[in-house]
Design a protein around this motif. Structure first.
Motif, short mmCIF file in Angstrom:
data_model
loop_
_atom_site.label_atom_id
_atom_site.label_comp_id
_atom_site.label_asym_id
_atom_site.label_seq_id
_atom_site.Cartn_x
_atom_site.Cartn_y
_atom_site.Cartn_z
N PHE A 309 0.81 -1.21 0.00
CA PHE A 309 0.00 0.00 0.00
C PHE A 309 0.85 1.27 0.00
N GLU A 310 2.10 1.16 0.44
CA GLU A 310 3.00 2.30 0.31
C GLU A 310 3.53 2.42 -1.11
N ASN A 311 3.57 1.30 -1.83
CA ASN A 311 4.15 1.27 -3.17
C ASN A 311 3.11 1.47 -4.26
N MET A 312 1.82 1.46 -3.91
CA MET A 312 0.76 1.52 -4.92
C MET A 312 0.40 2.95 -5.29
N ASN A 313 0.11 3.16 -6.58
CA ASN A 313 -0.48 4.41 -7.03
C ASN A 313 -1.97 4.35 -6.72
N LEU A 314 -2.37 4.88 -5.59
CA LEU A 314 -3.75 4.74 -5.13
C LEU A 314 -4.74 5.50 -6.01
N ASP A 315 -4.27 6.50 -6.75
CA ASP A 315 -5.17 7.19 -7.67
C ASP A 315 -5.68 6.25 -8.76
N GLN A 316 -4.90 5.19 -9.06
CA GLN A 316 -5.29 4.22 -10.09
C GLN A 316 -5.69 2.87 -9.48
N ARG A 317 -6.16 2.89 -8.25
CA ARG A 317 -6.51 1.66 -7.54
C ARG A 317 -7.63 0.87 -8.22
N SER A 318 -8.47 1.55 -8.99
CA SER A 318 -9.58 0.86 -9.65
C SER A 318 -9.09 -0.15 -10.69
N LYS A 319 -7.79 -0.12 -11.03
CA LYS A 319 -7.24 -1.05 -12.02
C LYS A 319 -6.74 -2.35 -11.39
N VAL A 320 -6.72 -2.43 -10.07
CA VAL A 320 -6.25 -3.65 -9.41
C VAL A 320 -7.07 -4.84 -9.92
N SER A 321 -6.37 -5.90 -10.33
CA SER A 321 -7.04 -7.05 -10.93
C SER A 321 -6.54 -8.34 -10.28
N GLY A 322 -7.45 -9.11 -9.72
CA GLY A 322 -7.11 -10.38 -9.09
C GLY A 322 -7.28 -11.54 -10.05
N VAL A 323 -6.34 -12.48 -10.02
CA VAL A 323 -6.35 -13.64 -10.91
C VAL A 323 -6.03 -14.88 -10.10
N LEU A 324 -6.71 -15.97 -10.38
CA LEU A 324 -6.44 -17.25 -9.72
C LEU A 324 -5.47 -18.08 -10.55
N ASN A 325 -4.46 -18.66 -9.89
CA ASN A 325 -3.57 -19.65 -10.50
C ASN A 325 -3.68 -20.91 -9.65
N SER A 326 -4.70 -21.72 -9.92
CA SER A 326 -5.05 -22.84 -9.05
C SER A 326 -4.00 -23.94 -9.04
N ASN A 327 -3.23 -24.09 -10.12
CA ASN A 327 -2.20 -25.14 -10.15
C ASN A 327 -1.15 -24.94 -9.07
N PHE A 328 -0.95 -23.69 -8.64
CA PHE A 328 0.01 -23.40 -7.59
C PHE A 328 -0.65 -22.78 -6.36
N ALA A 329 -1.98 -22.89 -6.28
CA ALA A 329 -2.74 -22.38 -5.13
C ALA A 329 -2.43 -20.92 -4.85
N GLU A 330 -2.39 -20.10 -5.91
CA GLU A 330 -2.04 -18.70 -5.75
C GLU A 330 -3.19 -17.79 -6.20
N VAL A 331 -3.38 -16.72 -5.45
CA VAL A 331 -4.18 -15.59 -5.91
C VAL A 331 -3.19 -14.46 -6.19
#
Length: 493
Positions: A309-331
């Protein structure tokens, strides 16, 4: 011979001071821990050669009733079908209202209350925020339902590349998002421009929205000051997230059809695509933390939250995109770092082993393997890539992980390291560099890099504490386990 093990626990720890990150990994890029060993993240290759028009803000893959694999991608200005061979078809609905590629935090003239401050003075956080245009996409049987935040209408595409998506007749307009429930109701969020209103079609009928005694269409206004921004289908219920809290809707049958309840406060989503469903649980990024839902909302402790959160450009926070990589149990969440208007970094969470990774990668949206063998992610230029396919990366990519300080001295004595005994699967594919000093604020001395081999590697350095950096070469599959230093006591310093 005294062997000192250097094997910090799996995952990155990026919170706190230097000594709070002692005996832990505290930086890295394109690495992961899987079943106890360190390894590189898989590489990527282009699936498409023609770029999508606009910035992609969501992409979905599915199988139609004939078993054909289909991909639909929404950008801030278009909607596309991507065939199996990577060719594009523009299926943008007629009359579609294009949006904006970037968010706008209007703290300047006209963006706040009149006479709030003096001329040429930075304003407090009171201006209007206009998020970047995003899409919500879901499947309704073998068809795709979509809604763009700039347009607000609900559209359905029925798998014909020659026919554009069509607006759902009788559906509310000025919506913020859409989701399809487990019982096959199409649900409009922020329905009709009312931020806390939910409207739903009749069951199995995406075009019937007018409530009557003969159908199950209806609507409900949530008791919240938040604005609905996303919905996710779960087992037996649908999670609805606003920008400040969480609600669920559960099918209860006529006459009410759905029951609604608030399940969490202070846990709103940071963006319209920040929530991922993994192993039956919803996991999402909020404005200042992470949360999970599996019957109840819980805060998810993050070892990299301070950094993120210190490293993020919060003005562009609406672009944050979550993706699942189930083969490695990662979000994986892609986000824009400070100084960037577009997603150029990521943070990921291994939801089975409970650790975190960080790195740099320009990706705007993506989907998990399933319909396709490999996960697919889209870059800022509109090219779709297959990921976890071999170990080829961009030419300027560095694959590494570095530890925080590891104490090798004994009280006021320092140690002399003579050789490194490594545990690796591919000799010559990994190097190790050591950075020594006697206390946190002392000057640092670098030793190496040393190429890891199947025999002990001479290193020769002294110090009370050491940071170890492990770097992998491109186009190589490797695993690293326990590192051990052959050390002897030194003098006092």
């Amino acid at each position: 011979m005294t062997l000192l093990s250097i094997q910090p626990p799996a995952g990155i720890v990026k919170n706190g001071t230097e000594l709070q990150q002692a005996n832990a990994w505290n930086d890295g890029n394109l690495v992961r821990w899987n079943e106890g060993s360190l390894q590189p993240v898989g590489g990527w290759r282009a699936r498409t050669t023609v770029a999508l028009t606009g910035k992609c803000r969501n992409i979905i893959a599915y199988l139609d009733n004939d078993g054909d694999r289909r991909t639909v991608a929404g950008t801030h200005s278009k909607l596309f079908f991507i065939a199996e061979d990577g060719t594009l078809s523009d299926i943008t609905p007629s009359g579609f209202t294009a949006g904006t590629a970037d968010a706008n935090q209007n703290l300047g003239y006209g963006g706040g209350t009149w006479n709030l401050s003096t001329w040429n003075t930075p304003r407090p956080d009171t201006g209007s925020y206009a998020p970047a245009t995003t899409w919500s996409l879901d499947t309704f049987g073998q068809f795709v339902i979509g809604c763009s935040t700039s347009d607000g209408k609900l559209y359905q595409w029925e798998n014909n590349p020659s026919v554009v998506a069509a607006v759902l007749s009788n559906a509310p307009v000025s919506n913020t998002a859409v989701v399809v429930t487990e019982e096959r109701f199409v649900v409009a969020l922020g329905a009709g421009g009312v931020g806390n209103k939910v409207a739903f079609s009749d069951q199995e009928d995406s075009n019937l929205w007018t409530p009557a005694a003969t159908n199950q269409a209806g609507s409900f206004t949530l008791a919240t000051n938040g604005n609905l921004i996303l919905g996710r289908r779960l087992r037996g219920e649908t999670l609805l997230l606003t920008d400040i809290d969480a609600h669920v809707m559960r099918f209860i049958g006529p006459p009410l059809v759905f029951g609604f309840s608030q399940v969490g406060t202070g846990c709103g989503a940071i963006s319209a695509n920040a929530c991922v469903v993994a192993d039956g649980s919803a996991i999402w990024m909020g404005r200042n933390g992470f949360f999970t839902y599996n019957g109840s909302v819980k805060s998810l402790r993050s070892a990299v939250g301070d950094f993120l959160f210190e490293n993020m450009n919060l003005d562009q926070r609406s672009k944050v995109s979550g993706v699942l990589n189930s083969n490695f149990a990662e979000v994986i969440w892609f986000y824009p770092s400070k100084g960037s208007n577009e997603n150029d970094s990521y943070v990921s969470y291994n939801y089975r082993e409970g650790h975190w990774q960080i790195g740099s990668l320009t990706r705007l949206a993506g989907f998990d393997s399933g319909a396709f063998v490999y996960p697919n992610y889209v870059d800022a230029d509109g090219i779709v890539f297959e990921h976890e396919a071999g170990y080829a990366y961009d030419t300027d990519t560095e694959i590494f992980v570095e530890s925080g300080p590891i104490e090798i001295g004994n009280g006021d004595r320092y140690m002399v390291a003579k050789s490194l005994i490594s545990d690796e699967s591919a000799a010559g594919a990994v190097t190790a560099t050591f950075k020594t000093k006697n206390y946190p604020t002392a000057s640092e001395t670098t030793h190496g890099p040393f190429t890891l081999t199947s025999t002990p590697t001479s290193v020769r350095f002294t110090g009370r504490q050491v940071n170890m950096r492990v770097t992998g070469v491109e186009n190589a599959s490797w695993r690293v386990g326990n590192m051990r230093l052959d050390v002897v006591p030194g003098g006092r310093r």
